[in-house]
Design a protein around this motif. Structure first.
Motif, mmCIF file in Angstrom:
data_model
loop_
_atom_site.group_PDB
_atom_site.id
_atom_site.type_symbol
_atom_site.label_atom_id
_atom_site.label_comp_id
_atom_site.label_asym_id
_atom_site.label_seq_id
_atom_site.Cartn_x
_atom_site.Cartn_y
_atom_site.Cartn_z
ATOM 1 N N ILE A 117 4.998 10.209 -3.192
ATOM 2 C CA ILE A 117 4.560 8.840 -2.938
ATOM 3 C C ILE A 117 5.339 8.307 -1.750
ATOM 4 C CG2 ILE A 117 6.213 7.917 -4.633
ATOM 5 C CD1 ILE A 117 4.120 5.721 -5.240
ATOM 6 N N HIS A 118 4.658 7.519 -0.908
ATOM 7 C CA HIS A 118 5.228 7.103 0.372
ATOM 8 C C HIS A 118 4.899 5.637 0.626
ATOM 9 C CE1 HIS A 118 5.402 11.502 1.287
ATOM 10 N NE2 HIS A 118 4.339 11.466 0.493
ATOM 11 N N ILE A 119 5.862 4.912 1.183
ATOM 12 C CA ILE A 119 5.642 3.508 1.532
ATOM 13 C C ILE A 119 6.311 3.231 2.874
ATOM 14 C CG2 ILE A 119 7.694 2.718 0.256
ATOM 15 C CD1 ILE A 119 6.148 0.131 -0.373
ATOM 16 N N GLU A 120 5.617 2.456 3.708
ATOM 17 C CA GLU A 120 6.185 2.084 5.002
ATOM 18 C C GLU A 120 7.205 0.977 4.796
ATOM 19 O OE1 GLU A 120 4.822 0.668 9.495
ATOM 20 O OE2 GLU A 120 3.330 0.785 7.880
ATOM 21 N N LEU A 121 8.384 1.149 5.354
ATOM 22 C CA LEU A 121 9.451 0.158 5.213
ATOM 23 C C LEU A 121 9.288 -0.912 6.288
ATOM 24 C CD1 LEU A 121 12.493 2.521 4.483
ATOM 25 C CD2 LEU A 121 11.042 1.277 2.847
ATOM 26 N N LYS A 122 8.211 -1.654 6.155
ATOM 27 C CA LYS A 122 7.877 -2.722 7.093
ATOM 28 C C LYS A 122 8.188 -4.053 6.434
ATOM 29 C CE LYS A 122 4.107 -4.311 10.081
ATOM 30 N NZ LYS A 122 2.696 -4.093 10.464
ATOM 31 N N GLY A 123 9.287 -4.668 6.858
ATOM 32 C CA GLY A 123 9.697 -5.947 6.277
ATOM 33 C C GLY A 123 10.408 -5.813 4.951
ATOM 34 N N THR A 137 0.848 -1.194 0.000
ATOM 35 C CA THR A 137 0.000 0.000 0.000
ATOM 36 C C THR A 137 0.879 1.236 0.000
ATOM 37 O OG1 THR A 137 -1.783 -1.132 1.199
ATOM 38 C CG2 THR A 137 -1.793 1.278 1.223
ATOM 39 N N PHE A 138 0.581 2.149 -0.908
ATOM 40 C CA PHE A 138 1.285 3.419 -0.990
ATOM 41 C C PHE A 138 0.356 4.534 -0.519
ATOM 42 C CE2 PHE A 138 3.171 0.745 -4.264
ATOM 43 C CZ PHE A 138 4.530 0.938 -4.062
ATOM 44 N N ILE A 139 0.940 5.588 -0.024
ATOM 45 C CA ILE A 139 0.190 6.821 0.215
ATOM 46 C C ILE A 139 0.636 7.829 -0.827
ATOM 47 C CG2 ILE A 139 -0.110 8.788 1.767
ATOM 48 C CD1 ILE A 139 -0.120 6.884 4.093
ATOM 49 N N LEU A 140 -0.318 8.377 -1.570
ATOM 50 C CA LEU A 140 -0.041 9.399 -2.580
ATOM 51 C C LEU A 140 -0.512 10.742 -2.047
ATOM 52 C CD1 LEU A 140 0.269 6.803 -4.234
ATOM 53 C CD2 LEU A 140 -0.912 7.927 -6.119
ATOM 54 N N MET A 141 0.366 11.735 -2.109
ATOM 55 C CA MET A 141 0.020 13.093 -1.685
ATOM 56 C C MET A 141 0.011 14.008 -2.908
ATOM 57 S SD MET A 141 2.099 13.774 1.865
ATOM 58 C CE MET A 141 1.875 12.748 3.315
ATOM 59 N N PRO A 142 -0.910 14.966 -2.952
ATOM 60 C CA PRO A 142 -0.986 15.878 -4.092
ATOM 61 C C PRO A 142 0.043 16.992 -3.991
ATOM 62 C CG PRO A 142 -2.640 16.470 -2.490
ATOM 63 C CD PRO A 142 -1.967 15.224 -1.957
ATOM 64 N N MET A 143 0.235 17.687 -5.083
ATOM 65 C CA MET A 143 1.060 18.880 -5.065
ATOM 66 C C MET A 143 0.363 19.973 -4.258
ATOM 67 S SD MET A 143 2.337 21.229 -8.269
ATOM 68 C CE MET A 143 3.126 19.871 -9.090
ATOM 69 N N ALA A 144 1.137 20.732 -3.500
ATOM 70 C CA ALA A 144 0.604 21.858 -2.733
ATOM 71 C C ALA A 144 1.522 23.056 -2.952
ATOM 72 C CB ALA A 144 0.506 21.495 -1.257
ATOM 73 N N LYS A 145 1.223 24.137 -2.301
ATOM 74 C CA LYS A 145 1.980 25.376 -2.511
ATOM 75 C C LYS A 145 3.467 25.190 -2.254
ATOM 76 C CE LYS A 145 2.121 30.269 -1.209
ATOM 77 N NZ LYS A 145 1.512 31.333 -0.365
ATOM 78 N N GLU A 146 3.812 24.436 -1.232
ATOM 79 C CA GLU A 146 5.218 24.286 -0.865
ATOM 80 C C GLU A 146 5.707 22.844 -0.952
ATOM 81 O OE1 GLU A 146 5.734 26.043 2.964
ATOM 82 O OE2 GLU A 146 5.470 28.089 2.230
ATOM 83 N N SER A 147 4.892 21.966 -1.521
ATOM 84 C CA SER A 147 5.307 20.565 -1.610
ATOM 85 C C SER A 147 4.952 19.972 -2.966
ATOM 86 C CB SER A 147 4.667 19.734 -0.494
ATOM 87 O OG SER A 147 3.258 19.811 -0.552
ATOM 88 N N SER A 148 5.747 18.996 -3.373
ATOM 89 C CA SER A 148 5.525 18.299 -4.639
ATOM 90 C C SER A 148 4.492 17.196 -4.470
ATOM 91 C CB SER A 148 6.828 17.654 -5.126
ATOM 92 O OG SER A 148 7.740 18.618 -5.569
ATOM 93 N N ALA A 149 3.975 16.716 -5.590
ATOM 94 C CA ALA A 149 3.291 15.436 -5.552
ATOM 95 C C ALA A 149 4.300 14.421 -5.023
ATOM 96 C CB ALA A 149 2.812 15.051 -6.949
#
Length: 245
Positions: A41-47, A27-39
């Motif tokens: 993608i994030h993944i938990e390094l579990k295992g 499972t990934f978490i996707l975040m949108p672009m914002a004023k001070e941040s890029s689009a």
């Protein structure tokens, strides 16, 4: 708990709000672009290790880029945060496509050759170099046919020759006819004056990346190569260019 946070630039569909998206067993978490941040993608390094997490992100972006037929660039990032963290804003080289509707899952590509094919396709769609775009597309052909001579014929060129007539896009058909009128056999031309000319620099024909004539000529062939490789990937691996399938 440790999260890997990577910035992304892409014209592929992207959620306009933070969203969890599945890809295979991950499972990934996707975040949108914002004023001070890029689009991002994030993944938990579990295992999984940091390198495994980065490879999984690349696989996801290749699948997404293929489905949307758009560039998708991983700018990488860092790991170690106890929760996903927005990635500082990048200057993006092209448009951004936020959407309030985004699938909950991008289906995992599991076939080894299919994964390589869409990875090379994403590279071709994302790289800022006409010669290397062309070469990345051509490398996809090598997944299907060996670049070897058999019974006096190059099997890759023969495969290319058999496949070109299956393209129905108007611009591709016109480009094939133009090559036939000016250069002769399109398959032989694309192999010798495209693939070999980009990959080698010891004998003519050679593509000089400073020579605008060479770049213009290759640019005319890119749409043809993009359509050809997309056709072959869909035909051989059965993965459609639709984010909803």
């Amino acid at each position: 708990m440790s999260w890997l946070n990577c910035g992304v630039t892409t014209q592929a569909l992207w959620p306009e709000k933070q969203k969890e998206v599945r890809y295979g067993s991950h499972t990934f978490i996707l975040m949108p672009m914002a004023k001070e941040s890029s689009a991002s993608i994030h993944i938990e390094l579990k295992g999984i290790s940091n390198d495994e997490g980065l490879t999984l992100i690349n696989r996801f972006l290749s699948a997404l880029g293929w489905k949307c037929d758009e560039p998708a660039i991983n700018h990488y990032g860092w790991s170690g945060n106890p929760k996903p963290v927005p990635v500082p804003r990048y200057s993006i080289p092209y448009g951004y496509s936020p959407s309030e509707v985004f699938p909950n899952e991008i289906y995992e590509i599991t076939d080894k050759k299919a994964k390589l094919a869409v990875a090379l396709y994403r590279e071709a769609r994302s790289i800022d170099s006409v010669p290397f775009q062309f070469l990345s597309y051509f490398k996809i052909l090598n997944i299907f046919w060996n670049d070897k001579t058999k019974n006096g014929k190059n099997t890759l060129v023969e495969g290319l020759r058999d496949s070109l007539p299956n393209l129905t896009d108007k611009d591709c058909v016109e480009r094939i006819k133009d090559i036939e009128n000016k250069k002769g056999d399109p398959a032989d031309y694309l192999y010798k004056s495209g693939r070999c000319a980009v990959a080698h620099a010891f004998a003519d024909p050679i593509v000089d990346p400073d020579d605008i004539t060479d770049l213009h000529r290759l640019s005319e062939d890119l749409w043809l190569m993009q359509n050809l490789t997309a056709y072959l990937i869909e035909k051989n691996f059965g993965i459609e260019q639709s984010i909803w399938k």
